[in-house]
Design a protein around this motif. Structure first.
Motif, PDB file in Angstrom:
ATOM      1  N   THR A  36      -0.605  28.656  43.910  1.00 12.90           N
ATOM      2  CA  THR A  36      -1.392  29.320  42.873  1.00 12.90           C
ATOM      3  C   THR A  36      -1.303  28.615  41.527  1.00 12.90           C
ATOM      4  O   THR A  36      -2.159  28.822  40.655  1.00 12.90           O
ATOM      5  N   TRP A  37      -0.289  27.790  41.331  1.00 12.14           N
ATOM      6  CA  TRP A  37      -0.126  27.106  40.054  1.00 12.14           C
ATOM      7  C   TRP A  37      -0.924  25.811  39.953  1.00 12.14           C
ATOM      8  O   TRP A  37      -0.939  25.162  38.897  1.00 12.14           O
ATOM      9  N   VAL A  38      -1.601  25.417  41.008  1.00 15.10           N
ATOM     10  CA  VAL A  38      -2.403  24.195  40.987  1.00 15.10           C
ATOM     11  C   VAL A  38      -3.773  24.495  40.371  1.00 15.10           C
ATOM     12  O   VAL A  38      -4.515  25.328  40.884  1.00 15.10           O
ATOM     13  N   ARG A  39      -4.088  23.823  39.274  1.00 14.94           N
ATOM     14  CA  ARG A  39      -5.423  23.963  38.678  1.00 14.94           C
ATOM     15  C   ARG A  39      -6.408  23.036  39.355  1.00 14.94           C
ATOM     16  O   ARG A  39      -7.530  23.422  39.667  1.00 14.94           O
ATOM     17  N   VAL A  40      -6.005  21.778  39.552  1.00 17.00           N
ATOM     18  CA  VAL A  40      -6.869  20.785  40.187  1.00 17.00           C
ATOM     19  C   VAL A  40      -6.027  19.945  41.139  1.00 17.00           C
ATOM     20  O   VAL A  40      -4.931  19.497  40.777  1.00 17.00           O
ATOM     21  N   ALA A  41      -6.535  19.729  42.333  1.00 19.14           N
ATOM     22  CA  ALA A  41      -5.946  18.773  43.271  1.00 19.14           C
ATOM     23  C   ALA A  41      -6.912  17.605  43.392  1.00 19.14           C
ATOM     24  O   ALA A  41      -8.103  17.800  43.662  1.00 19.14           O
ATOM     25  N   LEU A  42      -6.413  16.404  43.179  1.00 22.52           N
ATOM     26  CA  LEU A  42      -7.280  15.235  43.171  1.00 22.52           C
ATOM     27  C   LEU A  42      -7.563  14.723  44.578  1.00 22.52           C
ATOM     28  O   LEU A  42      -6.658  14.591  45.405  1.00 22.52           O
ATOM     29  N   SER A  43      -8.815  14.401  44.812  1.00 22.55           N
ATOM     30  CA  SER A  43      -9.207  13.579  45.951  1.00 22.55           C
ATOM     31  C   SER A  43      -9.205  12.139  45.490  1.00 22.55           C
ATOM     32  O   SER A  43      -9.764  11.816  44.439  1.00 22.55           O
ATOM     33  N   GLY A  44      -8.586  11.287  46.273  1.00 17.96           N
ATOM     34  CA  GLY A  44      -8.631   9.854  45.984  1.00 17.96           C
ATOM     35  C   GLY A  44      -9.543   9.145  46.964  1.00 17.96           C
ATOM     36  O   GLY A  44      -9.276   8.006  47.352  1.00 17.96           O
ATOM     37  N   ALA A  45     -10.628   9.805  47.345  1.00 18.95           N
ATOM     38  CA  ALA A  45     -11.519   9.285  48.383  1.00 18.95           C
ATOM     39  C   ALA A  45     -12.076   7.916  48.020  1.00 18.95           C
ATOM     40  O   ALA A  45     -12.413   7.650  46.866  1.00 18.95           O
ATOM     41  N   ALA A  46     -12.204   7.080  49.041  1.00 19.60           N
ATOM     42  CA  ALA A  46     -12.853   5.779  48.892  1.00 19.60           C
ATOM     43  C   ALA A  46     -14.214   5.748  49.569  1.00 19.60           C
ATOM     44  O   ALA A  46     -14.977   4.796  49.389  1.00 19.60           O
ATOM     45  N   THR A  47     -14.518   6.794  50.356  1.00 18.99           N
ATOM     46  CA  THR A  47     -15.811   6.902  51.023  1.00 18.99           C
ATOM     47  C   THR A  47     -16.340   8.319  50.828  1.00 18.99           C
ATOM     48  O   THR A  47     -15.571   9.267  50.618  1.00 18.99           O
ATOM     49  N   THR A  48     -17.650   8.484  50.948  1.00 17.24           N
ATOM     50  CA  THR A  48     -18.225   9.828  50.825  1.00 17.24           C
ATOM     51  C   THR A  48     -17.819  10.700  52.009  1.00 17.24           C
ATOM     52  O   THR A  48     -17.745  11.918  51.874  1.00 17.24           O
ATOM     53  N   GLY A  49     -17.538  10.094  53.152  1.00 19.60           N
ATOM     54  CA  GLY A  49     -17.041  10.864  54.286  1.00 19.60           C
ATOM     55  C   GLY A  49     -15.684  11.465  54.007  1.00 19.60           C
ATOM     56  O   GLY A  49     -15.433  12.638  54.313  1.00 19.60           O
ATOM     57  N   GLN A  50     -14.780  10.672  53.428  1.00 20.61           N
ATOM     58  CA  GLN A  50     -13.472  11.200  53.035  1.00 20.61           C
ATOM     59  C   GLN A  50     -13.640  12.308  52.003  1.00 20.61           C
ATOM     60  O   GLN A  50     -12.962  13.340  52.065  1.00 20.61           O
ATOM     61  N   LEU A  51     -14.527  12.110  51.052  1.00 17.41           N
ATOM     62  CA  LEU A  51     -14.749  13.121  50.024  1.00 17.41           C
ATOM     63  C   LEU A  51     -15.207  14.435  50.655  1.00 17.41           C
ATOM     64  O   LEU A  51     -14.702  15.509  50.297  1.00 17.41           O
ATOM     65  N   ALA A  52     -16.124  14.368  51.599  1.00 17.46           N
ATOM     66  CA  ALA A  52     -16.593  15.586  52.260  1.00 17.46           C
ATOM     67  C   ALA A  52     -15.452  16.303  52.966  1.00 17.46           C
ATOM     68  O   ALA A  52     -15.352  17.540  52.919  1.00 17.46           O
ATOM     69  N   SER A  53     -14.572  15.547  53.609  1.00 24.03           N
ATOM     70  CA  SER A  53     -13.426  16.143  54.281  1.00 24.03           C
ATOM     71  C   SER A  53     -12.494  16.805  53.281  1.00 24.03           C
ATOM     72  O   SER A  53     -11.969  17.908  53.528  1.00 24.03           O
ATOM     73  N   HIS A  54     -12.305  16.185  52.131  1.00 22.06           N
ATOM     74  CA  HIS A  54     -11.438  16.766  51.101  1.00 22.06           C
ATOM     75  C   HIS A  54     -12.055  18.028  50.507  1.00 22.06           C
ATOM     76  O   HIS A  54     -11.357  19.022  50.275  1.00 22.06           O
ATOM     77  N   LEU A  55     -13.357  18.009  50.288  1.00 24.64           N
ATOM     78  CA  LEU A  55     -14.004  19.181  49.695  1.00 24.64           C
ATOM     79  C   LEU A  55     -13.968  20.383  50.629  1.00 24.64           C
ATOM     80  O   LEU A  55     -13.964  21.533  50.164  1.00 24.64           O
ATOM     81  N   ALA A  56     -13.907  20.133  51.930  1.00 31.22           N
ATOM     82  CA  ALA A  56     -13.817  21.237  52.884  1.00 31.22           C
ATOM     83  C   ALA A  56     -12.530  22.032  52.706  1.00 31.22           C
ATOM     84  O   ALA A  56     -12.447  23.199  53.111  1.00 31.22           O
TER      85      ALA A  56
END
Length: 324
Positions: free
Chosen positions: A270-290
């Motif tokens: 609950t104390w996390v405001r933002v968790a960073l995605s360090g994606a290098a591809t849009t596919g990785q980004l989609a997986s992180h956003l899920a």
């Protein structure tokens, strides 16, 4: 402008930010870069990749974007994207100072970045960041503070940072190493004119290295925004090829990818405001956003808690990851 503007974003994915460490320069220590990035990593190729990731992230509700002076041309790429996207005024922009990028756009350089937390370096890098990001900068962080960093005790530097805060930019720090918790607690004691200096802290926190958790919760309680980086441990938690058995099995249970589960576990703090995605591809980004909508139950979280390594062992192994 300040990091607090992020509170205006109310989509679930607004708790995920996009970090540009993996795409602002040709070399980094994440696993699988030969697969994720083109063989010819020219400036133009990585600018195009960065802009594609920024477009996808913004379209799906991500509003915090994170760069650094030492991430090669990340500030330059981000600034170019902001010029092309005048509609993205609600994007919250963070960067870091305190390391210089010295690899000359090579993956085989002996040294890729040099640390310097002096007031003189702040003055120089603040000017460089201002030239690129101008008034769009919301958060400026001291990069990778450790307990022995002069940034925790240099009163002249603190006065400079306090003046930056008075201009409306949130002052923060990032931490690294096995003693992150000590550095975070020391930062909570830094004040100027009786007011706490830091408004945000960014730290490594993941299933393998959760040792900063209590200190980050303390920072959150003190009013700092907590940003978590390296949520998939530089790729060690990203795919079934590298992930521990417990993570692979819970990914199978939930029908999600390993990196989605790893990031979801972080977001349930609950104390996390933002968790960073360090994606290098849009596919990785989609997986992180899920991960923003995946809820793990208590049994699953307890099993994942068992993956924690000793901090010294984690950071020693990280230090051996090759730049590629």
């Amino acid at each position: 402008m300040a990091f607090a503007r992020l509170a205006e974003a109310d989509s679930p994915t607004a708790r995920i930010g996009l970090g540009l460490a993996a795409v602002g320069r040709p070399g980094y220590i994440n696993l699988g870069r030969d697969r994720d990035l083109p063989a010819d990593r020219t400036v133009d190729a990585l600018r195009e990749r960065t802009h594609a990731l920024l477009d996808a992230a913004y379209a799906h509700g991500v509003r915090y974007l994170d760069a650094a002076r030492s991430y090669g041309r990340s500030e330059e790429f981000l600034a170019g994207w902001l010029r092309e996207r005048p509609d993205a005024r609600d994007a919250v922009i963070g960067s870091k100072w305190g390391y210089r990028y010295v690899a000359d756009w090579r993956t085989d350089a002996e040294v890729h970045e040099v640390k310097d937390h002096s007031a003189a370096t702040y003055d120089a890098q603040r000017a460089e960041t201002r030239a690129l990001l101008g008034e769009r900068l919301d958060l400026y962080q001291i990069h990778s503070v450790t307990l022995d960093s002069p940034a925790l005790t240099d009163r002249a530097l603190h006065e400079r940072l306090s003046r930056l805060a008075a201009e409306g930019v949130t002052v923060g720090l990032s931490t690294s190493g096995p003693a992150q918790a000590d550095a975070i607690r020391a930062a909570l004691e830094v004040s100027v004119g009786g007011r706490p200096l830091f408004g945000a802290v960014q730290a490594t926190y993941n299933l393998l290295e959760p040792s900063a958790g209590a200190a980050l919760a303390q920072a959150h309680a003190a009013g700092l925004a907590v940003i978590v980086k390296e949520t998939v441990a530089n790729g060690r938690l990203a795919t079934a090829a590298h992930a521990p058995e417990a993570l692979r099995e819970i990914a199978e249970e939930t029908g999600a990818d390993c990196d989605t589960v790893a990031l979801a576990a972080v977001l349930q703090r609950t104390w996390v405001r933002v968790a960073l995605s360090g994606a290098a591809t849009t596919g990785q980004l989609a997986s992180h956003l899920a991960a923003a909508t995946l809820r793990l139950d208590e049994r699953q979280l307890a099993r994942l808690d068992g993956l924690a390594e000793q901090p010294a062992a984690y950071w020693e192994r990280r230090s051996r990851l090759p730049w590629s």
